[in-house]
Design a protein around this motif. Sequence first.
Motif, PDB file in Angstrom:
ATOM      1  N   ASP A  33      -2.001   6.212   0.694  1.00  0.00           N
ATOM      2  CA  ASP A  33      -3.236   5.439   0.850  1.00  0.00           C
ATOM      3  C   ASP A  33      -3.546   5.085   2.307  1.00  0.00           C
ATOM      4  O   ASP A  33      -4.638   4.643   2.612  1.00  0.00           O
ATOM      5  CB  ASP A  33      -3.166   4.147   0.037  1.00  0.00           C
ATOM      6  CG  ASP A  33      -3.251   4.404  -1.459  1.00  0.00           C
ATOM      7  OD1 ASP A  33      -3.701   5.497  -1.840  1.00  0.00           O
ATOM      8  OD2 ASP A  33      -2.876   3.504  -2.217  1.00  0.00           O
ATOM      9  N   GLU A  34      -2.613   5.259   3.193  1.00  0.00           N
ATOM     10  CA  GLU A  34      -2.816   4.858   4.587  1.00  0.00           C
ATOM     11  C   GLU A  34      -3.970   5.592   5.252  1.00  0.00           C
ATOM     12  O   GLU A  34      -4.642   5.045   6.113  1.00  0.00           O
ATOM     13  CB  GLU A  34      -1.538   5.083   5.391  1.00  0.00           C
ATOM     14  CG  GLU A  34      -0.413   4.148   5.006  1.00  0.00           C
ATOM     15  CD  GLU A  34       0.872   4.465   5.751  1.00  0.00           C
ATOM     16  OE1 GLU A  34       0.883   5.415   6.558  1.00  0.00           O
ATOM     17  OE2 GLU A  34       1.858   3.764   5.517  1.00  0.00           O
ATOM     18  N   CYS A  52     -18.810   3.378  -6.933  1.00  0.00           N
ATOM     19  CA  CYS A  52     -19.013   2.633  -5.676  1.00  0.00           C
ATOM     20  C   CYS A  52     -20.487   2.505  -5.355  1.00  0.00           C
ATOM     21  O   CYS A  52     -20.974   1.427  -4.998  1.00  0.00           O
ATOM     22  CB  CYS A  52     -18.277   3.322  -4.530  1.00  0.00           C
ATOM     23  SG  CYS A  52     -16.506   3.066  -4.579  1.00  0.00           S
ATOM     24  N   MET A  93       0.850  -1.168   0.000  1.00  0.00           N
ATOM     25  CA  MET A  93       0.000   0.000   0.000  1.00  0.00           C
ATOM     26  C   MET A  93       0.898   1.234   0.000  1.00  0.00           C
ATOM     27  O   MET A  93       1.890   1.302   0.698  1.00  0.00           O
ATOM     28  CB  MET A  93      -0.907  -0.028   1.234  1.00  0.00           C
ATOM     29  CG  MET A  93      -1.819   1.143   1.308  1.00  0.00           C
ATOM     30  SD  MET A  93      -3.076   1.158   2.644  1.00  0.00           S
ATOM     31  CE  MET A  93      -2.998  -0.354   3.450  1.00  0.00           C
ATOM     32  N   ARG A 142      -6.644   6.896   3.677  1.00  0.00           N
ATOM     33  CA  ARG A 142      -7.869   6.865   2.889  1.00  0.00           C
ATOM     34  C   ARG A 142      -8.898   5.930   3.518  1.00  0.00           C
ATOM     35  O   ARG A 142      -8.550   4.917   4.089  1.00  0.00           O
ATOM     36  CB  ARG A 142      -7.580   6.390   1.469  1.00  0.00           C
ATOM     37  CG  ARG A 142      -6.769   7.366   0.672  1.00  0.00           C
ATOM     38  CD  ARG A 142      -6.607   6.822  -0.739  1.00  0.00           C
ATOM     39  NE  ARG A 142      -5.933   7.770  -1.574  1.00  0.00           N
ATOM     40  CZ  ARG A 142      -6.559   8.655  -2.356  1.00  0.00           C
ATOM     41  NH1 ARG A 142      -7.858   8.685  -2.390  1.00  0.00           N
ATOM     42  NH2 ARG A 142      -5.867   9.488  -3.091  1.00  0.00           N
ATOM     43  N   ASN A 175     -15.479   7.914  -8.882  1.00  0.00           N
ATOM     44  CA  ASN A 175     -15.281   6.926  -7.825  1.00  0.00           C
ATOM     45  C   ASN A 175     -16.532   6.790  -6.958  1.00  0.00           C
ATOM     46  O   ASN A 175     -16.988   5.684  -6.670  1.00  0.00           O
ATOM     47  CB  ASN A 175     -14.069   7.295  -6.967  1.00  0.00           C
ATOM     48  CG  ASN A 175     -13.743   6.214  -5.971  1.00  0.00           C
ATOM     49  OD1 ASN A 175     -13.519   5.081  -6.347  1.00  0.00           O
ATOM     50  ND2 ASN A 175     -13.738   6.576  -4.701  1.00  0.00           N
ATOM     51  N   ARG A 185     -11.174   4.409   1.607  1.00  0.00           N
ATOM     52  CA  ARG A 185     -11.219   3.317   0.624  1.00  0.00           C
ATOM     53  C   ARG A 185      -9.794   3.069   0.133  1.00  0.00           C
ATOM     54  O   ARG A 185      -9.303   3.757  -0.746  1.00  0.00           O
ATOM     55  CB  ARG A 185     -12.100   3.702  -0.547  1.00  0.00           C
ATOM     56  CG  ARG A 185     -13.544   3.890  -0.155  1.00  0.00           C
ATOM     57  CD  ARG A 185     -14.364   4.288  -1.369  1.00  0.00           C
ATOM     58  NE  ARG A 185     -15.767   4.362  -1.030  1.00  0.00           N
ATOM     59  CZ  ARG A 185     -16.542   5.386  -1.336  1.00  0.00           C
ATOM     60  NH1 ARG A 185     -16.063   6.413  -1.984  1.00  0.00           N
ATOM     61  NH2 ARG A 185     -17.802   5.367  -0.989  1.00  0.00           N
ATOM     62  N   SER A 186      -9.153   2.080   0.694  1.00  0.00           N
ATOM     63  CA  SER A 186      -7.758   1.838   0.353  1.00  0.00           C
ATOM     64  C   SER A 186      -7.574   0.800  -0.760  1.00  0.00           C
ATOM     65  O   SER A 186      -6.487   0.646  -1.281  1.00  0.00           O
ATOM     66  CB  SER A 186      -6.994   1.378   1.595  1.00  0.00           C
ATOM     67  OG  SER A 186      -7.572   0.197   2.093  1.00  0.00           O
ATOM     68  N   VAL A 187      -8.620   0.102  -1.157  1.00  0.00           N
ATOM     69  CA  VAL A 187      -8.522  -0.914  -2.197  1.00  0.00           C
ATOM     70  C   VAL A 187      -8.856  -0.272  -3.546  1.00  0.00           C
ATOM     71  O   VAL A 187      -9.849   0.439  -3.669  1.00  0.00           O
ATOM     72  CB  VAL A 187      -9.483  -2.095  -1.925  1.00  0.00           C
ATOM     73  CG1 VAL A 187      -9.426  -3.108  -3.043  1.00  0.00           C
ATOM     74  CG2 VAL A 187      -9.154  -2.733  -0.593  1.00  0.00           C
ATOM     75  N   ARG A 188      -8.033  -0.547  -4.553  1.00  0.00           N
ATOM     76  CA  ARG A 188      -8.230   0.034  -5.881  1.00  0.00           C
ATOM     77  C   ARG A 188      -8.654  -1.058  -6.850  1.00  0.00           C
ATOM     78  O   ARG A 188      -8.097  -2.143  -6.860  1.00  0.00           O
ATOM     79  CB  ARG A 188      -6.937   0.658  -6.367  1.00  0.00           C
ATOM     80  CG  ARG A 188      -7.042   1.259  -7.754  1.00  0.00           C
ATOM     81  CD  ARG A 188      -5.727   1.813  -8.168  1.00  0.00           C
ATOM     82  NE  ARG A 188      -5.436   2.962  -7.329  1.00  0.00           N
ATOM     83  CZ  ARG A 188      -4.821   4.052  -7.737  1.00  0.00           C
ATOM     84  NH1 ARG A 188      -4.387   4.121  -8.966  1.00  0.00           N
ATOM     85  NH2 ARG A 188      -4.614   5.042  -6.922  1.00  0.00           N
ATOM     86  N   SER A 189      -9.671  -0.769  -7.673  1.00  0.00           N
ATOM     87  CA  SER A 189     -10.124  -1.675  -8.724  1.00  0.00           C
ATOM     88  C   SER A 189     -10.110  -0.921 -10.040  1.00  0.00           C
ATOM     89  O   SER A 189     -10.420   0.259 -10.077  1.00  0.00           O
ATOM     90  CB  SER A 189     -11.545  -2.171  -8.448  1.00  0.00           C
ATOM     91  OG  SER A 189     -11.555  -2.942  -7.277  1.00  0.00           O
ATOM     92  N   THR A 190      -9.769  -1.607 -11.110  1.00  0.00           N
ATOM     93  CA  THR A 190      -9.709  -0.991 -12.428  1.00  0.00           C
ATOM     94  C   THR A 190     -10.845  -1.530 -13.280  1.00  0.00           C
ATOM     95  O   THR A 190     -11.127  -2.727 -13.271  1.00  0.00           O
ATOM     96  CB  THR A 190      -8.365  -1.312 -13.105  1.00  0.00           C
ATOM     97  OG1 THR A 190      -7.316  -0.845 -12.265  1.00  0.00           O
ATOM     98  CG2 THR A 190      -8.256  -0.658 -14.456  1.00  0.00           C
TER      99      THR A 190
END
Length: 76
Positions: free
Chosen positions: A5-6, A43, A1, A8, A39, A10-15
């Motif tokens: 991002d620590e 979501c 990470m 945030r 985003n 929402r720390s998980v990213r999806s493309t």
Amino acid sequence: MKQSDEHRTRSVRSTVRMTPEERAWVDMRRDSVGNPKFNAFACRALTTSKIVHVHFTDTKKLLRQLSRIGNKAPML
């Protein structure tokens, strides 16, 4: 990470990959609900939308039958 991002929520990213036409449709939908950030829109849409699964095997059988009916119709 990443260090940024620590903090945030929402720390998980999806493309998501999409065609230009699909992106235009998404942008149109975003505009219709007040144009939120992508985003937030994604979501909300992904977590609250109803999922519909279509069984295409039945659809293919139905189309084959309709095709037969359509091909015989001029003979009547």
